[in-house]
Scaffold this motif. Structure first.
Motif, PDB file in Angstrom:
ATOM      1  N   ILE A 258      14.087 144.063  51.320  1.00  0.00           N
ATOM      2  CA  ILE A 258      14.160 144.720  50.012  1.00  0.00           C
ATOM      3  C   ILE A 258      15.146 145.878  50.064  1.00  0.00           C
ATOM      4  O   ILE A 258      15.995 146.025  49.179  1.00  0.00           O
ATOM      5  CB  ILE A 258      12.760 145.175  49.555  1.00  0.00           C
ATOM      6  CG1 ILE A 258      11.911 143.951  49.200  1.00  0.00           C
ATOM      7  CG2 ILE A 258      12.848 146.134  48.375  1.00  0.00           C
ATOM      8  CD1 ILE A 258      10.433 144.252  49.010  1.00  0.00           C
ATOM      9  N   ALA A 259      15.047 146.706  51.092  1.00  0.00           N
ATOM     10  CA  ALA A 259      15.963 147.845  51.202  1.00  0.00           C
ATOM     11  C   ALA A 259      17.399 147.383  51.421  1.00  0.00           C
ATOM     12  O   ALA A 259      18.334 147.981  50.879  1.00  0.00           O
ATOM     13  CB  ALA A 259      15.528 148.759  52.332  1.00  0.00           C
ATOM     14  N   LYS A 260      17.577 146.331  52.182  1.00  0.00           N
ATOM     15  CA  LYS A 260      18.924 145.807  52.418  1.00  0.00           C
ATOM     16  C   LYS A 260      19.534 145.308  51.107  1.00  0.00           C
ATOM     17  O   LYS A 260      20.707 145.540  50.819  1.00  0.00           O
ATOM     18  CB  LYS A 260      18.865 144.681  53.456  1.00  0.00           C
ATOM     19  CG  LYS A 260      20.196 144.265  53.984  1.00  0.00           C
ATOM     20  CD  LYS A 260      20.024 143.298  55.140  1.00  0.00           C
ATOM     21  CE  LYS A 260      21.373 142.953  55.722  1.00  0.00           C
ATOM     22  NZ  LYS A 260      21.285 142.057  56.850  1.00  0.00           N
ATOM     23  N   ARG A 261      18.730 144.653  50.296  1.00  0.00           N
ATOM     24  CA  ARG A 261      19.208 144.151  49.006  1.00  0.00           C
ATOM     25  C   ARG A 261      19.541 145.307  48.058  1.00  0.00           C
ATOM     26  O   ARG A 261      20.547 145.263  47.355  1.00  0.00           O
ATOM     27  CB  ARG A 261      18.169 143.236  48.386  1.00  0.00           C
ATOM     28  CG  ARG A 261      18.632 142.580  47.118  1.00  0.00           C
ATOM     29  CD  ARG A 261      17.725 141.412  46.791  1.00  0.00           C
ATOM     30  NE  ARG A 261      18.147 140.783  45.582  1.00  0.00           N
ATOM     31  CZ  ARG A 261      18.836 139.656  45.526  1.00  0.00           C
ATOM     32  NH1 ARG A 261      19.174 139.053  46.629  1.00  0.00           N
ATOM     33  NH2 ARG A 261      19.165 139.137  44.373  1.00  0.00           N
ATOM     34  N   ILE A 262      18.703 146.341  48.037  1.00  0.00           N
ATOM     35  CA  ILE A 262      18.967 147.506  47.193  1.00  0.00           C
ATOM     36  C   ILE A 262      20.262 148.189  47.641  1.00  0.00           C
ATOM     37  O   ILE A 262      21.099 148.561  46.805  1.00  0.00           O
ATOM     38  CB  ILE A 262      17.776 148.489  47.231  1.00  0.00           C
ATOM     39  CG1 ILE A 262      16.584 147.885  46.501  1.00  0.00           C
ATOM     40  CG2 ILE A 262      18.161 149.835  46.615  1.00  0.00           C
ATOM     41  CD1 ILE A 262      15.298 148.661  46.671  1.00  0.00           C
ATOM     42  N   ASP A 263      20.437 148.340  48.946  1.00  0.00           N
ATOM     43  CA  ASP A 263      21.672 148.953  49.456  1.00  0.00           C
ATOM     44  C   ASP A 263      22.895 148.123  49.080  1.00  0.00           C
ATOM     45  O   ASP A 263      23.940 148.675  48.729  1.00  0.00           O
ATOM     46  CB  ASP A 263      21.601 149.110  50.979  1.00  0.00           C
ATOM     47  CG  ASP A 263      20.687 150.227  51.407  1.00  0.00           C
ATOM     48  OD1 ASP A 263      20.351 151.089  50.558  1.00  0.00           O
ATOM     49  OD2 ASP A 263      20.304 150.257  52.589  1.00  0.00           O
ATOM     50  N   LYS A 264      22.763 146.812  49.139  1.00  0.00           N
ATOM     51  CA  LYS A 264      23.880 145.938  48.794  1.00  0.00           C
ATOM     52  C   LYS A 264      24.229 146.065  47.314  1.00  0.00           C
ATOM     53  O   LYS A 264      25.399 146.128  46.948  1.00  0.00           O
ATOM     54  CB  LYS A 264      23.528 144.478  49.140  1.00  0.00           C
ATOM     55  CG  LYS A 264      24.645 143.506  48.929  1.00  0.00           C
ATOM     56  CD  LYS A 264      24.227 142.111  49.356  1.00  0.00           C
ATOM     57  CE  LYS A 264      25.349 141.119  49.122  1.00  0.00           C
ATOM     58  NZ  LYS A 264      24.962 139.766  49.479  1.00  0.00           N
ATOM     59  N   GLN A 265      23.216 146.129  46.438  1.00  0.00           N
ATOM     60  CA  GLN A 265      23.459 146.277  45.006  1.00  0.00           C
ATOM     61  C   GLN A 265      24.083 147.622  44.705  1.00  0.00           C
ATOM     62  O   GLN A 265      24.997 147.715  43.873  1.00  0.00           O
ATOM     63  CB  GLN A 265      22.162 146.112  44.214  1.00  0.00           C
ATOM     64  CG  GLN A 265      21.708 144.680  44.116  1.00  0.00           C
ATOM     65  CD  GLN A 265      20.401 144.547  43.330  1.00  0.00           C
ATOM     66  OE1 GLN A 265      19.674 145.522  43.147  1.00  0.00           O
ATOM     67  NE2 GLN A 265      20.112 143.335  42.880  1.00  0.00           N
ATOM     68  N   LYS A 266      23.633 148.680  45.342  1.00  0.00           N
ATOM     69  CA  LYS A 266      24.204 150.016  45.111  1.00  0.00           C
ATOM     70  C   LYS A 266      25.657 150.053  45.560  1.00  0.00           C
ATOM     71  O   LYS A 266      26.484 150.706  44.937  1.00  0.00           O
ATOM     72  CB  LYS A 266      23.387 151.085  45.828  1.00  0.00           C
ATOM     73  CG  LYS A 266      22.065 151.304  45.190  1.00  0.00           C
ATOM     74  CD  LYS A 266      21.538 152.672  45.559  1.00  0.00           C
ATOM     75  CE  LYS A 266      20.224 152.865  44.855  1.00  0.00           C
ATOM     76  NZ  LYS A 266      20.206 153.965  43.968  1.00  0.00           N
ATOM     77  N   LEU A 267      25.984 149.362  46.644  1.00  0.00           N
ATOM     78  CA  LEU A 267      27.358 149.312  47.135  1.00  0.00           C
ATOM     79  C   LEU A 267      28.239 148.545  46.157  1.00  0.00           C
ATOM     80  O   LEU A 267      29.369 148.949  45.888  1.00  0.00           O
ATOM     81  CB  LEU A 267      27.383 148.655  48.509  1.00  0.00           C
ATOM     82  CG  LEU A 267      28.708 148.700  49.268  1.00  0.00           C
ATOM     83  CD1 LEU A 267      29.064 150.149  49.582  1.00  0.00           C
ATOM     84  CD2 LEU A 267      28.601 147.908  50.550  1.00  0.00           C
ATOM     85  N   GLU A 268      27.707 147.461  45.572  1.00  0.00           N
ATOM     86  CA  GLU A 268      28.481 146.677  44.612  1.00  0.00           C
ATOM     87  C   GLU A 268      28.664 147.439  43.299  1.00  0.00           C
ATOM     88  O   GLU A 268      29.695 147.295  42.648  1.00  0.00           O
ATOM     89  CB  GLU A 268      27.782 145.345  44.341  1.00  0.00           C
ATOM     90  CG  GLU A 268      27.830 144.383  45.514  1.00  0.00           C
ATOM     91  CD  GLU A 268      26.981 143.148  45.282  1.00  0.00           C
ATOM     92  OE1 GLU A 268      26.296 143.060  44.242  1.00  0.00           O
ATOM     93  OE2 GLU A 268      27.009 142.260  46.150  1.00  0.00           O
ATOM     94  N   ASP A 269      27.666 148.243  42.903  1.00  0.00           N
ATOM     95  CA  ASP A 269      27.750 148.984  41.649  1.00  0.00           C
ATOM     96  C   ASP A 269      28.736 150.135  41.720  1.00  0.00           C
ATOM     97  O   ASP A 269      29.299 150.551  40.701  1.00  0.00           O
ATOM     98  CB  ASP A 269      26.371 149.537  41.241  1.00  0.00           C
ATOM     99  CG  ASP A 269      25.415 148.426  40.837  1.00  0.00           C
ATOM    100  OD1 ASP A 269      25.907 147.299  40.538  1.00  0.00           O
ATOM    101  OD2 ASP A 269      24.196 148.662  40.824  1.00  0.00           O
ATOM    102  N   SER A 270      28.968 150.679  42.915  1.00  0.00           N
ATOM    103  CA  SER A 270      29.866 151.844  42.996  1.00  0.00           C
ATOM    104  C   SER A 270      31.299 151.471  43.233  1.00  0.00           C
ATOM    105  O   SER A 270      31.826 150.485  43.083  1.00  0.00           O
ATOM    106  CB  SER A 270      29.429 152.781  44.106  1.00  0.00           C
ATOM    107  OG  SER A 270      29.212 152.120  45.317  1.00  0.00           O
TER     108      SER A 270
END
Length: 130
Positions: A118-130
């Motif tokens: 879950i944390a890995k997916r959240i980190d990946k989404q935050k990286l894609e959003d920025s």
């Protein structure tokens, strides 16, 4: 000479001792007292604590961010009530040590793994959003 693995011995020792202590606490809640025999029986939870500590250490070493480390810890903590129940059930179904270890370890590993994913997916989404 073989290389000694870089393990977090303090974490592993704490989690190894946590499980017999938790079991004594559960005994105390259920029976309102703990005698020496019950305290000694709680030692069958040492392998569960050791293996859960090694699993936790493995995933924490693979975590790249503090969010992942926190999610791994939260997954472990949230899985503890289920692990207590399944470890007691496993002790009734199989050999005490093997049953408590295997049945108790399954929810803990699932909790650690889900927290990590879950944390890995959240980190990946935050990286894609920025």
């Amino acid at each position: 000479m073989p290389k000694i693995p870089n393990l977090n011995y303090k974490l592993i020792a704490c989690l190894t001792l946590l499980w017999p202590i938790l079991q004594i606490f559960v005994f105390r809640l259920r029976f309102s007292s703990v005698d020496l025999a019950m305290a000694l029986e709680s030692l069958q939870f040492l392998p569960l604590g050791l293996l859960s500590g090694l699993t936790m250490d493995f995933f924490l070493k693979g975590a790249k961010t503090n969010r992942q480390k926190l999610a791994i810890l939260l997954g472990y903590i949230l899985a503890i009530p289920t692990a207590i129940f399944t470890s007691l059930l496993g002790g009734l179904v199989f050999n005490l040590v093997i049953g408590t270890t295997i049945f108790g370890l399954i929810p803990l590993v699932i909790g650690i793994f889900l927290g990590f994913l879950i944390a890995k997916r959240i980190d990946k989404q935050k990286l894609e959003d920025s």
